[in-house]
Design an enzyme around this catalytic site. Structure first.
Site, PDB file in Angstrom:
ATOM      1  N   GLU A 100     -21.258  -0.036  22.547  1.00 25.25           N
ATOM      2  CA  GLU A 100     -20.648  -1.407  22.862  1.00 25.25           C
ATOM      3  C   GLU A 100     -19.309  -1.821  22.170  1.00 25.25           C
ATOM      4  O   GLU A 100     -18.111  -1.918  22.701  1.00 25.25           O
ATOM      5  CB  GLU A 100     -21.383  -2.688  22.513  1.00 25.25           C
ATOM      6  CG  GLU A 100     -22.998  -2.532  23.160  1.00 25.25           C
ATOM      7  CD  GLU A 100     -23.769  -1.887  22.678  1.00 25.25           C
ATOM      8  OE1 GLU A 100     -23.701  -1.224  21.482  1.00 25.25           O
ATOM      9  OE2 GLU A 100     -24.989  -1.677  23.492  1.00 25.25           O
TER      10      GLU A 100
ATOM     11  N   HIS B  33     -32.550 -10.430  21.774  1.00 27.41           N
ATOM     12  CA  HIS B  33     -31.900 -10.408  22.860  1.00 27.41           C
ATOM     13  C   HIS B  33     -31.497 -11.776  23.660  1.00 27.41           C
ATOM     14  O   HIS B  33     -30.668 -11.832  24.586  1.00 27.41           O
ATOM     15  CB  HIS B  33     -32.511  -9.725  24.157  1.00 27.41           C
ATOM     16  CG  HIS B  33     -32.721  -8.005  23.852  1.00 27.41           C
ATOM     17  ND1 HIS B  33     -33.192  -7.656  22.712  1.00 27.41           N
ATOM     18  CD2 HIS B  33     -32.325  -7.212  24.638  1.00 27.41           C
ATOM     19  CE1 HIS B  33     -33.021  -6.097  22.492  1.00 27.41           C
ATOM     20  NE2 HIS B  33     -32.354  -6.108  23.773  1.00 27.41           N
TER      21      HIS B  33
ATOM     22  N   HIS C  44       0.811  -1.076  -0.022  1.00 27.11           N
ATOM     23  CA  HIS C  44       0.066  -0.005   0.001  1.00 27.11           C
ATOM     24  C   HIS C  44       0.817   1.368   0.092  1.00 27.11           C
ATOM     25  O   HIS C  44       1.301   1.863   1.059  1.00 27.11           O
ATOM     26  CB  HIS C  44      -0.867   0.088   1.338  1.00 27.11           C
ATOM     27  CG  HIS C  44      -2.045  -1.133   1.342  1.00 27.11           C
ATOM     28  ND1 HIS C  44      -1.669  -2.229   1.544  1.00 27.11           N
ATOM     29  CD2 HIS C  44      -3.511  -0.784   0.985  1.00 27.11           C
ATOM     30  CE1 HIS C  44      -3.092  -3.124   1.503  1.00 27.11           C
ATOM     31  NE2 HIS C  44      -3.972  -1.855   0.920  1.00 27.11           N
TER      32      HIS C  44
ATOM     33  N   ASN D 298      -7.211  12.684   2.308  1.00 27.32           N
ATOM     34  CA  ASN D 298      -6.540  12.761   0.802  1.00 27.32           C
ATOM     35  C   ASN D 298      -8.064  12.322  -0.214  1.00 27.32           C
ATOM     36  O   ASN D 298      -7.801  12.307  -1.328  1.00 27.32           O
ATOM     37  CB  ASN D 298      -5.581  11.746   0.615  1.00 27.32           C
ATOM     38  CG  ASN D 298      -5.949  10.156   0.724  1.00 27.32           C
ATOM     39  OD1 ASN D 298      -7.366   9.773   0.496  1.00 27.32           O
ATOM     40  ND2 ASN D 298      -4.980   9.472   1.163  1.00 27.32           N
TER      41      ASN D 298
ATOM     42  N   HIS E 234      -3.627   3.383  -3.844  1.00 27.11           N
ATOM     43  CA  HIS E 234      -3.891   2.859  -2.646  1.00 27.11           C
ATOM     44  C   HIS E 234      -3.403   1.544  -2.303  1.00 27.11           C
ATOM     45  O   HIS E 234      -2.557   1.488  -1.377  1.00 27.11           O
ATOM     46  CB  HIS E 234      -5.387   2.876  -2.356  1.00 27.11           C
ATOM     47  CG  HIS E 234      -5.669   2.389  -1.216  1.00 27.11           C
ATOM     48  ND1 HIS E 234      -5.632   2.571   0.192  1.00 27.11           N
ATOM     49  CD2 HIS E 234      -6.215   0.824  -0.993  1.00 27.11           C
ATOM     50  CE1 HIS E 234      -5.964   1.842   1.007  1.00 27.11           C
ATOM     51  NE2 HIS E 234      -6.488   0.788   0.322  1.00 27.11           N
TER      52      HIS E 234
END
Lengths: 723, 723
Positions: free
Chosen positions: A457, A521, A61, A222, A299
């Site tokens: 969370e 749940h 990269h 960028n 990239h």
């Protein structure tokens, strides 16, 4: 426009000329005492080195790291305080590369600033076949100069928030007027992607709330992602959003060359009058200087040999030389090791003065730095518990109340479930900025060790990783939420496991027995993830005694996180049967039966079901032994002799497991299971077990039938049976 | 303040007087033609009904629903277009209760507005022992009037974005001047929690980008969460943030009583000149009218009998009457069923006129409404594939290119991995607002079926649920990302499975063979989650032929989502061995061997390993049969005869599985495994398999040794062995 043609994934439209920078007159600049030409040489040298490193094996990269060259100079040469000779110096600034794919940015800066392990040979090992490379595809915590492993986007931001919180907390706890023994700053680089992730936004929002003025995020703006220009998918006003989150914004217009402007922005970070975290929006150009500058293709793939040569030609460099670092550039960086030694010396002197002035406090501080718990911690766990049915979430409190109150190493937090998770303790103090005056009057301070994470969370778990990564065992973070919501947090829990960070997650409401909240749940499949996760110690204790064993195991475990999975509803206390030391082995015999027909195993919230079923079976002259099975990992780690002793399947005794989760994973340890085959159902606790057939009578009957099939050979050995 | 004392989870500081509303003079108001007194009676009646419903069994979430009473009146009586007699009317407005715990708000409004299934008896069944209750603890999609199942926070926001996108897309595709056959609006209620979740923020940001002016979010801003006042954990400027995300903001100061103001705000939603999604910030008071108004304790527990009586007393109601709805209130709602009939009639007329004017388009529209795919879809899948090694991510394109281009039912999207996931197709058009002119020039329109979700994996999956929930099979959403990032998306994938929504997830880079990106990007434990998840069809195909089988299975599966898990790297094409119809059965024999010593099974990216190993074993005179095992679920669903025929373990032939994931789950189908025991490692593809011992020679040798132990009895039957 009729759409973009092109198939098979080539991005046809990633060639944005963004930020207008490509067209702008380059305005090289430099911090004091460094000539502009010298800075330009350093920047060119850095960019070409990155280009060459990606070119060598045809992978990597390059674009982001190249675009961030000037930011690197500003950070490592000017703004950051660190010591290459002593990478784990306690008061060092922490640097987090949240856009971890740009790892060459960090590796190259570590090399240039003189980190010893990062030899030239190591730097060249990026994407090589060396398994011992210090330059993996994303930064990894095991290696010198790397604070946290990053890669999955957004994690680094939350880690940095945790690192900054750790520093704030330790400073508030240990610093005294004129004695700042903890004063480090946390710097976090992000790209356009981290900024879009929900996790990043949770962390931004919470850091703004906490007024973490010791945290600086540097945005490599960028405007390019894999799919093309950012405005293809995101047109939000980033600065305005960050202001809304409570951050101070500084813009840098030319982040490609204007090192001076970046340094000026970074220097704001240490302004003692600032009250907010700092967001530096730096306009850069991905792959700048190359023919693919500003394009998405720069990239994730090397720039191409001809492109790299052309870069060198434009810089007036020898096009045939690769991996070249001019002497002037080496000289530019050569002061950094000795500067680091000086920082450490000054800090050592400060700690000495502090020790003289506050000997007791300094002793505690040193214990915390060394990660030492009080030697008598285990004695703080009660040796016995009340005999009445107790929700195991409440058992957590019975087990830990004294330890949480007395051992300052623990920082407990919850994602807005204080009334449900039962982890408060005597005189607990909230971690919050002292200047905050909540409407509710629940004021806190940075000394506080109880963290209200909000309904975040994922950030909670990722921030906990940062708290733990600050320094080994200096802080042991405890997070808590409903088990089901640890699916939201799972990517961060995984990162903790990958990094072997000592974090304890307390997951409550871990059973269909939680009842009326319904299938959204009620976990039925989630345990499979945590039982499968390497390094993760997932434990479902069955009563208070087993909860004691779970906490003991968690505190003793040094190779990763532990998740303690407990019930919402009251559980019978199997006193005289359950053993905390049994938990440490993952599974153990609760009731032995020499001439057994069957082993009935159960887990956690439903452990007592096995005892009841065994009793029921005995009325049918079926001899059942009972095994408690709180942790797959801990049992897996036992020698085979112990495993056989517990299971006795090698004696031809079939094992049946009772757990209202899907069976996946238990087929290794049992022959049949009374497990869930679907999601749960919204019914109050007392009705839901009945609804899914978890009554003693029904289960005993199923096992009776199964044993007939087993004996008659209708069931093949090794053939799993769902009862 | 030295912290808040109190242990064991009682929230000592949840008693904020928020928004100043409690102190404010109540200013009841009313929309035209309704007296203020009448509205007040309706509000009182609604609040008391909620209080009584929670009181009856001593469970439930009253506070939020009570605080939202006026919003409910504004929505069901005035703003929303729906038809109680025909709940699935295609052009109905969609309503999503993202704060699903406040489900009584929705149930009660469904009852009051005349939905037939929601009888009085059903309404009273909230938290009862009835398994057939239409009033579960959170709204569930199976029930009349419920668009999506909610509960896990933030999901509903993203679902609503998906619902609004579906409507935009269908309108752009089918509407013609003067003929608006798709014109519904999407309304989404949220609380303080949804607003903090990362998922919610991803969805907000994306909806702002998309300029979804057919979406309205109503924020029940009561400033209370479980832990106390919101400012304990969150002090961001919500309106400013939403503006930054590109939303239009309307404030309602008195959301408790000022129905008129709420209606005025909601009416803005249909203003044709608006260009942004609408965010209505409504200040309310949780549990208003009760003694615990404005307090956290009113959130998740009944108010208490005395409190409810006191409410009635203050309203001047008979304190002994429960579940009372005055005649005037019934009258207030009685026009809604006939109004709904009128809406449907008008729409039917519009569709008739449209059918006359555009008969072909109308036929297509009706097919889409009926969820019908072209009958020849299967013929669009090639019958054969190139023989050279092919990454299975590329096989996806080979299989689906024609279908994606020609069948408009599919909407394909990716979380910023267009160049990696290979799901573009000929002349694909991007789903984006037509007014958007991206720098890259990649303009789109709402007719577009290729969705750039940005780096928002979680929102992508949750939005896809919304697209799928709009109407069965009218849109079949396909999402895509790296497999590892489906851990970010997992909570939404789960919600899709729970709701049995037809969504296809394409997970690439699903193997350690993905290489140099390292362990953060290499899944080893994630498959366990998806193999365990009910209703989820998780498939790892091994070559192009199996990829064809995977897509066929996905398109034919009607009971939930499918995840197709494919490789980054090129895989040998096992032509003549692999069979698409074999995939449909989950596992099948690739190479039979009558007198076999062992069955070698493998999966997906490593399927060819089994073939190679079998060949190697044959040189040692070991006869190995080979099984391909792409899907646990599909195999689990087969009759035991077929399972035995494939596995032949009942003939005493041991089975060894090769899969570089942890073994968890395969112990059910095999006796030993060559699996991962740790996280992966950053090494280029060709080296990583070697690093972890996945060479033909090493694997064959391990199996050879294992067979010795098997024969000698050193290994117990049913005792899993890690090789």
């Amino acid at each position: 426009m009729p759409g973009v043609s092109g198939v098979n994934g080539s991005t046809a439209y990633g060639d944005a000329t963004v930020n207008g920078l490509l067209k702008k007159e380059s305005k090289p600049s430099a911090p004091p005492q460094t000539s502009k030409d010298e800075i330009q040489l350093v920047l060119q040298s850095f960019r070409l080195l990155i280009a060459d490193l990606c070119q060598q094996f045809g992978m990597g990269h390059p674009g982001g790291a190249i675009g961030m060259a000037a930011i690197g100079v500003a950070l490592w040469k000017y703004a950051m305080r660190y010591a290459p000779h002593q990478p784990d110096w306690f008061n060092r600034d922490r640097f987090v590369l949240s856009n971890g794919h740009a790892c060459l940015f960090q590796y190259t800066n570590l090399y240039l600033s003189g980190y010893k392990a990062m030899t030239w040979e190591q730097l060249l090992s990026y994407h090589s076949e060396r398994p011992d490379s210090l330059c993996p595809g994303h930064p990894e915590i095991e290696h010198e100069g790397i604070e946290v492993t990053t890669g999955p986007l957004g994690q680094g931001i939350a880690n940095a928030v945790g690192l900054a919180m750790a520093s704030k907390h330790l400073a508030a706890t240990f610093n005294r007027p004129g004695h700042e023994v903890v004063s480090n700053h946390t710097w976090c680089m992000i790209g356009d992607a981290c900024q879009q992730e929900g996790l990043g936004n949770e962390a931004f929002s919470y850091a703004g709330h906490l007024k973490l003025n010791n945290l600086t995020v540097i945005y490599d703006n960028n405007q390019i992602t894999c799919d093309g220009s950012v405005d293809l998918t995101n047109t939000e006003d980033v600065n305005k959003k960050m202001e809304a989150y409570g951050w101070e914004i500084v813009d840098v217009e030319d982040g490609v060359n204007d090192v001076e402007a970046i340094v000026a922005a970074l220097e704001k970070a240490r302004d003692p009058n600032r009250e907010k975290p700092l967001f530096i929006n730096v306009r850069t150009i991905i792959g700048v200087g190359s023919a693919v500058a500003g394009k998405a293709v720069s990239h994730g793939a090397p720039l191409g040999q001809e492109n790299v040569k052309e870069m060198k030609r434009q810089y007036d460099w020898d096009t045939e030389k690769i991996f070249h670092i001019p002497e002037k550039v080496k000289k530019f960086y050569e002061n950094l090791p000795s500067r680091g030694e000086q920082y450490v010396k000054e800090w050592n002197d400060a700690v000495s003065a502090y020790t003289k002035e506050y000997p007791d406090l300094a002793a505690t501080f040193k214990d915390r730095m060394a990660g030492t718990l009080p030697s008598d911690w285990e004695s703080m766990i009660p040796t016995s518990f009340p005999s009445e049915p107790t929700p195991s979430r409440r058992s957590n409190n019975l087990v830990m109340a004294q330890m949480l109150a007395e051992i300052p190493t623990f920082m407990v937090g919850t994602a807005d479930l204080t009334p449900s998770v039962n982890l408060t303790y005597k005189d607990y103090e909230i971690f919050n900025p002292p200047s905050l005056k909540p409407i509710s009057g629940a004021q806190g301070s940075y000394k506080g060790r109880y963290i209200h994470y909000g309904i975040r969370e994922h950030a909670m778990a990722a921030i906990a990783n940062g708290l733990a990564a600050y320094s080994p065992r200096t802080i042991i973070p405890i997070t808590s939420s409903f088990f089901m919501f640890y699916l939201y947090a799972a990517p961060a829990v995984r990162m903790g496991a990958l990094q072997k960070l000592k974090v304890i997650h307390v997951a409550t409401h871990d059973s269909i027995g939680a009842g009326e909240d319904g299938p959204t749940h009620q976990p039925v499949e989630l345990a499979a993830l945590y039982r499968a996760m390497p390094n993760m110690e997932y434990i479902r204790p069955g009563d208070s005694e087993e909860v004691a064993g779970a906490w003991k195991a968690a505190i003793e475990y040094e190779d990763g996180p532990t998740m303690i999975s407990v019930s919402r509803h009251a559980l019978p206390q199997l006193q005289g049967l359950t053993k905390r030391d049994g938990v440490a082995k993952g599974a153990y015999v609760l009731q032995e039966e020499k001439h057994a027909d069957v082993t009935v195993m159960a887990v956690g919230a439903e452990l007592s079901f096995a005892v009841n079923v065994a009793k029921e079976l005995s009325t049918k002259s079926i001899k059942a032994r009972v095994v408690s099975f709180p942790s797959h990992k801990l049992f897996r780690d036992q020698p085979i002799e112990y495993q056989r002793q517990v299971l006795r399947r090698n004696e031809g005794i079939p094992a049946v497991v009772i757990e209202p989760y899907v069976s996946l994973g238990f087929e290794r340890w049992a022959d049949a299971g009374i497990n869930m085959k679907s999601f749960g159902h919204s019914l109050p606790g007392k009705y839901i077990y009945q609804h899914f057939g978890y009554t003693t009578e029904r289960m005993a009957k199923s096992i009776e039938g199964y044993l007939r099939d087993w004996k008659s050979g209708k069931v093949g050995r090794g053939e799993w049976v769902e009862l």
